[in-house]
Scaffold this motif. Structure first.
Motif, PDB file in Angstrom:
ATOM      1  N   THR A 167       2.737  10.024   1.563  1.00 15.10           N
ATOM      2  CA  THR A 167       2.731   8.584   1.307  1.00 15.10           C
ATOM      3  C   THR A 167       2.114   8.269  -0.048  1.00 15.10           C
ATOM      4  O   THR A 167       1.060   8.776  -0.392  1.00 15.10           O
ATOM      5  CB  THR A 167       1.874   7.904   2.381  1.00 15.10           C
ATOM      6  OG1 THR A 167       2.533   8.113   3.618  1.00 15.10           O
ATOM      7  CG2 THR A 167       1.741   6.434   2.127  1.00 15.10           C
ATOM      8  N   GLN A 168       2.808   7.464  -0.831  1.00 17.80           N
ATOM      9  CA  GLN A 168       2.263   7.083  -2.130  1.00 17.80           C
ATOM     10  C   GLN A 168       2.450   5.603  -2.359  1.00 17.80           C
ATOM     11  O   GLN A 168       3.114   4.922  -1.608  1.00 17.80           O
ATOM     12  CB  GLN A 168       2.984   7.854  -3.239  1.00 17.80           C
ATOM     13  CG  GLN A 168       2.552   9.320  -3.280  1.00 17.80           C
ATOM     14  CD  GLN A 168       3.276  10.082  -4.357  1.00 17.80           C
ATOM     15  OE1 GLN A 168       3.830   9.477  -5.254  1.00 17.80           O
ATOM     16  NE2 GLN A 168       3.261  11.389  -4.269  1.00 17.80           N
ATOM     17  N   LEU A 169       1.852   5.163  -3.437  1.00 17.60           N
ATOM     18  CA  LEU A 169       1.921   3.737  -3.733  1.00 17.60           C
ATOM     19  C   LEU A 169       3.189   3.379  -4.469  1.00 17.60           C
ATOM     20  O   LEU A 169       3.791   4.186  -5.134  1.00 17.60           O
ATOM     21  CB  LEU A 169       0.721   3.326  -4.593  1.00 17.60           C
ATOM     22  CG  LEU A 169      -0.641   3.552  -3.945  1.00 17.60           C
ATOM     23  CD1 LEU A 169      -1.735   3.043  -4.863  1.00 17.60           C
ATOM     24  CD2 LEU A 169      -0.705   2.847  -2.603  1.00 17.60           C
ATOM     25  N   LEU A 170       3.543   2.139  -4.389  1.00 21.83           N
ATOM     26  CA  LEU A 170       4.651   1.572  -5.149  1.00 21.83           C
ATOM     27  C   LEU A 170       4.114   1.020  -6.457  1.00 21.83           C
ATOM     28  O   LEU A 170       3.022   0.484  -6.457  1.00 21.83           O
ATOM     29  CB  LEU A 170       5.229   0.402  -4.372  1.00 21.83           C
ATOM     30  CG  LEU A 170       6.644   0.462  -3.865  1.00 21.83           C
ATOM     31  CD1 LEU A 170       7.016  -0.946  -3.454  1.00 21.83           C
ATOM     32  CD2 LEU A 170       7.617   1.022  -4.837  1.00 21.83           C
ATOM     33  N   ILE A 194       3.110   4.536   5.291  1.00 20.16           N
ATOM     34  CA  ILE A 194       4.319   4.673   6.107  1.00 20.16           C
ATOM     35  C   ILE A 194       3.923   4.954   7.547  1.00 20.16           C
ATOM     36  O   ILE A 194       3.018   5.735   7.823  1.00 20.16           O
ATOM     37  CB  ILE A 194       5.191   5.809   5.559  1.00 20.16           C
ATOM     38  CG1 ILE A 194       5.786   5.385   4.210  1.00 20.16           C
ATOM     39  CG2 ILE A 194       6.315   6.148   6.532  1.00 20.16           C
ATOM     40  CD1 ILE A 194       6.495   6.475   3.482  1.00 20.16           C
ATOM     41  N   THR A 218       0.814  -1.225   0.000  1.00 21.47           N
ATOM     42  CA  THR A 218       0.000   0.000   0.000  1.00 21.47           C
ATOM     43  C   THR A 218       0.840   1.265   0.000  1.00 21.47           C
ATOM     44  O   THR A 218       0.342   2.344  -0.307  1.00 21.47           O
ATOM     45  CB  THR A 218      -0.893   0.051   1.249  1.00 21.47           C
ATOM     46  OG1 THR A 218      -0.043   0.215   2.406  1.00 21.47           O
ATOM     47  CG2 THR A 218      -1.716  -1.226   1.398  1.00 21.47           C
ATOM     48  N   GLY A 219       2.110   1.172   0.358  1.00 24.94           N
ATOM     49  CA  GLY A 219       2.938   2.366   0.451  1.00 24.94           C
ATOM     50  C   GLY A 219       2.724   3.148   1.733  1.00 24.94           C
ATOM     51  O   GLY A 219       3.364   4.182   1.945  1.00 24.94           O
TER      52      GLY A 219
END
Lengths: 436, 185
Positions: free
Chosen positions: B32-35, A284, A281-282
């Motif tokens: 925050t972002q997606l991979l 953190i 989901t990325g």
């Protein structure tokens, strides 16, 4: 004179009384990491036609050599010379018994269809005259070395009770002299340094590689941009993805034991703290939040705890906390600084780098900080990475007379040390788990 | 778009590959972002001594600010991020020069010696570069002109393991990334 008699009498008694547990008479006796080596005979592996070749060498001879190197590198075994080759006939134990061998490894190898190699590896208990362990091994012929490593893993497990660390791989970073500090290549090899190949092109600096628990993915730091990033790579196909981390300097990545997230240190606004990123989901999440530098996170194998280093109390020390950051407590209290904790795969111990007076050396302690001891003498030993067996550690070694770093492997006593990767400056070893 | 770095006060220009500093700074604000996301800008990073500085596509170098300000490198005491008096003096010169060249951006690189763990030295280098950024900001350099990075002990200025050599590795370097400024042409 009696001095000499008494100990030998005791020794005789010991021999007579210890191996009474018929269940596992081939056990290597290991106390506090110090082993009484098990006498083992490893005759050259026999061919069954059609014969196979290993890089121009007789396959049976090559397999036996690697098997011996694997087992002897641990200091848990003593090789009993044997000039006969494994035959197809019934094993005659008498000569092995006479030469003092307690264990005997017999192998038979043959080429099979589809470019494969079939290797039957059998461990015998010489005194009991029976099979202690046996395994049919099938590998692609070009991966023939793995067959020997798998046989060594079987022998190690049967005689120590711990999984072997031979069919494993090693990541390391190599810098060529002319590009020192500017570019480096991330390489992967068998644990013994064989079959090395580059995973990156050597165009930029890379550092701090780590394996995912599956051994198929790795994570490392890359300076492909002026501010470094964290890159995940699929080892088999070389595909990479960059983890997206908000502004700051990222370093020291490590996978969680379930392989779903990566913990790392992020330096920004004048301090460095530990974070985790969910790979899917990325998302953190921040785990520590103090001034100073919190870095070098290492998960316990059950995923519940994280060991890390922090200088919140002055010099660097090792701390342990829950995976959510709860219950942070210092566990290193000796002289000097403690850094780079690495939690053992069995969960009971933590390896570390000890720094005192400009000297770096590798140590090991229990996971609660007790029973600390040093296993290398430095002066520039660092980056400890555990073997899957929990019985050996790979590390980086430099010395003032040989300033280029080399990768070494040591047992936990520090006595059985050997060099694995040399050549140009080679550093940052990361040791995989056993391959499937 | 083409960006330039001033090679010297006499307006020789160095072309550098596009966007570097801009994307770099934008990255700092990213949530925050997606991979896999992060479009990574292409940079031919050419570091260290001995390169051809007139090579097209190369970055600004440590030598460039030296020609303007006389100093690009500051030194730190062991294990700390405090700016010494001489370090502050050099940063003052840099701030003054940057005030006169407002289109130029800088990359602040923190470095550390061999006498610490690899991980700790990366964090230490980042904190050193951050200390430089804070100081330069207090001297009037806009924060969006400055990026912070750290090499820890990955890029030593001196390879020897003696204290005399390692002193040279506890350092902060200011690297110029610039855009052409009409007044300088």
């Amino acid at each position: 004179m009696t001095r000499f008699v008494i100990p030998s009498t005791l020794a005789l008694l010991a021999v007579l009384t210890t191996p009474t547990s018929a269940q596992s008479p081939l056990r290597v006796d290991i106390t506090e990491g110090v082993a009484t080596p098990l006498p083992i005979a490893i005759p050259d592996v026999a061919h069954v036609s059609p014969p196979a070749r290993a890089d121009g060498e007789d396959m049976g001879v090559a397999l036996s050599r690697i098997l011996r190197n694997d087992l002897l590198s641990t200091a848990f075994y003593r090789l009993v010379p044997s000039n006969q080759r494994s035959s197809e006939e019934q094993i005659v134990f008498a000569p092995f018994m006479q030469s003092g061998a307690q264990a005997l490894v017999i192998g038979r190898v043959r080429a099979v269809e589809g470019g494969q190699l079939s290797y039957d590896c059998t461990l015998y208990d010489v005194f009991a005259g029976r099979i202690a362990a046996s395994k049919p091994i099938l590998v692609r012929t070009d991966q023939w070395r793995r067959a020997a490593h798998k046989c060594a893993d079987m022998v190690f497990l049967a005689t120590t009770g711990d999984p072997g660390h031979f069919d494993t791989r090693l990541l390391s970073i190599t810098e060529s002299d002319f590009a020192a500090g500017k570019a480096a290549t991330l390489s992967i090899s068998d644990y013994d340094g064989a079959s090395a190949r580059g995973l990156t092109q050597g165009r930029e600096l890379v550092a701090m590689p780590a394996f995912a628990p599956d051994g198929e993915r790795i994570v490392f730091m890359s300076y492909d941009t002026p501010v470094p990033g964290l890159v995940i790579m699929d080892v088999a196909n070389g595909r990479t993805a960059k983890l997206n981390i908000p502004g700051g300097v990222v370093s020291s990545p490590a996978f969680s034991p379930d392989g779903t997230s990566v913990v790392f240190s992020l330096a920004r606004d004048g301090s460095a703290n530990i974070f985790a990123v969910d790979i899917a989901t990325g998302a953190i999440r921040q785990i520590t939040e103090t001034i100073g530098s919190n870095t070098s996170p290492s998960f316990s194998p059950d995923g519940r705890s994280i060991a890390f280093e922090s200088d919140r109390s002055g010099r660097q020390q090792i701390y342990v906390m829950g995976a959510d950051g709860s219950g942070q407590r210092r566990i290193s209290f000796g002289r000097g600084a403690y850094a780079s904790p690495a939690w053992s795969p069995l969960g009971d111990e933590i390896a570390f780098t000890h720094i005192e007076g400009g000297r770096l050396r590798i140590g090991v302690m229990n996971a609660d900080g007790s029973r600390q001891r040093f296993i290398t003498d430095g002066p520039f030993d660092e980056d400890a990475s555990w073997a899957a067996s929990g019985r050996a550690i790979a590390y980086q070694r430099r010395s003032p007379d040989r300033p280029s770093a080399e990768v070494w492997i040591t047992d936990l006593t520090g006595k059985a040390r050997h060099i694995v990767r040399a050549g140009s400056h080679t550093s940052d070893p990361a040791w995989s788990g056993t391959r499937p | 778009m083409t960006m330039y770095v001033f090679k010297s006060g006499k307006s020789r220009l160095l072309r550098i590959s596009a966007l570097a500093a801009v994307v770099l700074l934008a990255g700092c604000q990213r949530p925050t972002q997606l991979l896999p996301a992060a479009p990574i800008f292409e940079i031919k990073r050419v570091a260290g001594p001995g390169r051809d500085q007139s090579e097209p596509g190369s970055f600004a170098t440590q030598a460039d600010p030296a020609q303007f300000s006389g100093a690009t490198t500051i030194y730190f005491e062991s294990g700390v991020t405090d700016l010494s008096e001489s370090a502050r003096h050099i940063l003052d010169i840099q701030a003054e020069w940057l005030d006169r060249h407002r289109d130029v951006k800088v990359l602040l690189e923190g470095h550390a010696d061999e006498f610490g763990s690899r991980e700790h030295q990366i964090a230490l280098g980042a904190r050193r570069a951050e200390a430089m950024k804070l100081y330069l900001a207090a001297r009037g350099v806009a924060v969006n002109r400055m990026s912070v990075t750290s090499f820890g002990k990955q890029q030593p200025a001196a390879q020897g393991l003696s204290e005399a050599d390692q002193k040279l590795n506890r350092r902060g370097e200011t690297v110029l990334l610039g855009q052409s400024d009409a007044s300088q042409n």
